[in-house]
Design a protein around this motif. Sequence first.
Motif, short mmCIF file in Angstrom:
data_model
loop_
_atom_site.label_atom_id
_atom_site.label_comp_id
_atom_site.label_asym_id
_atom_site.label_seq_id
_atom_site.Cartn_x
_atom_site.Cartn_y
_atom_site.Cartn_z
N VAL A 17 35.37 28.23 36.41
CA VAL A 17 36.33 29.23 35.95
C VAL A 17 35.63 30.53 35.58
O VAL A 17 36.08 31.62 35.91
CB VAL A 17 37.12 28.69 34.73
N ASP A 95 43.30 36.93 27.72
CA ASP A 95 44.53 37.11 26.95
C ASP A 95 44.40 38.19 25.89
O ASP A 95 45.38 38.55 25.25
CB ASP A 95 44.95 35.78 26.31
N THR A 174 41.02 33.40 25.81
CA THR A 174 41.24 32.57 26.99
C THR A 174 40.96 33.36 28.26
O THR A 174 41.38 34.51 28.39
CB THR A 174 42.69 32.05 27.04
N THR A 176 41.36 33.40 32.43
CA THR A 176 42.09 32.82 33.55
C THR A 176 41.48 33.32 34.85
O THR A 176 41.33 34.53 35.05
CB THR A 176 43.58 33.20 33.53
N GLU A 180 43.19 28.96 36.98
CA GLU A 180 42.71 28.00 35.98
C GLU A 180 42.39 28.72 34.69
O GLU A 180 41.86 29.83 34.69
CB GLU A 180 41.46 27.28 36.49
N LYS A 181 42.71 28.07 33.56
CA LYS A 181 42.44 28.66 32.25
C LYS A 181 41.27 27.96 31.57
O LYS A 181 41.11 26.76 31.68
CB LYS A 181 43.68 28.57 31.36
#
Length: 259
Positions: A17, A95, A174, A176, A180-181
């Motif tokens: 990620v 985020d 977070t 992304t 996918e996070k």
Amino acid sequence: MKRSSRARIGAAATVSVLSLALITGCGGGSDDDSKESGPSKETGAASSPSTTTPAKALSAAELEKLLLAKGDVTGYEAADGDDTLPKAKSEVKTDKADCAPLAHAMAGLAPGDTDASVSNTLTKSPDATPSSGEEAVLNVEMTFVGLSSYDGDGAEKAVKAVSDGIAACSGGFTITAEGEKQKITKVASGKASGKGDESVAFSVGADMDGEGTATFNTEVVRVGNTVSTYYTVDFASLESGKAAAVSTAVVDAQLAKLK
């Protein structure tokens, strides 16, 4: 105590990620990072900006010529970042806006406002002892290197954005990527190398999907109006329960090409 295979698989997913790499390693869970955050190279925050920064940014083509290549670092193989790293900031979202420079630095992307950026991957040559199967995949150390260039004082602003992000995102954020996070549980200042015109280092704690937290280290260094980023991952460090240090050999070799 060694972590389970599930933890290692979770770590692989985390690195995927963060770096979008196909085969990588990662460092695991030390919590003794420095919490200091003053304008000092020794504590990992940005030093006072240079007053001699060039006004014109280098092009991506010019930056490509400055990236580490085969034979530049003894014991490491260089590979095109296009194979392992995201190509644009649009592929890596956070985020919290203040945390974007941190995520971008970890992914070999420009931490500041510029379109001139390139990246590559330096993989440490394996030990003499042969490995096979899962162990062969886990016995890997990779450093993701990003170069970006800026007009005016853009490079100083980029380093400051990273430095400011460390404090602003200390409680976590977070990321992304590719749908996918990944939850970053905390961010802390690290001890920067003090190289270049200014440097800043930080660590993040990443949730390992119920198998604890792994720690990843990143360093950002400015030379004139060019910013280089370094993010090292190593599964062997995960096994030992320690965070992988950013490769000094890679940093030194890259900065030598920027002088």
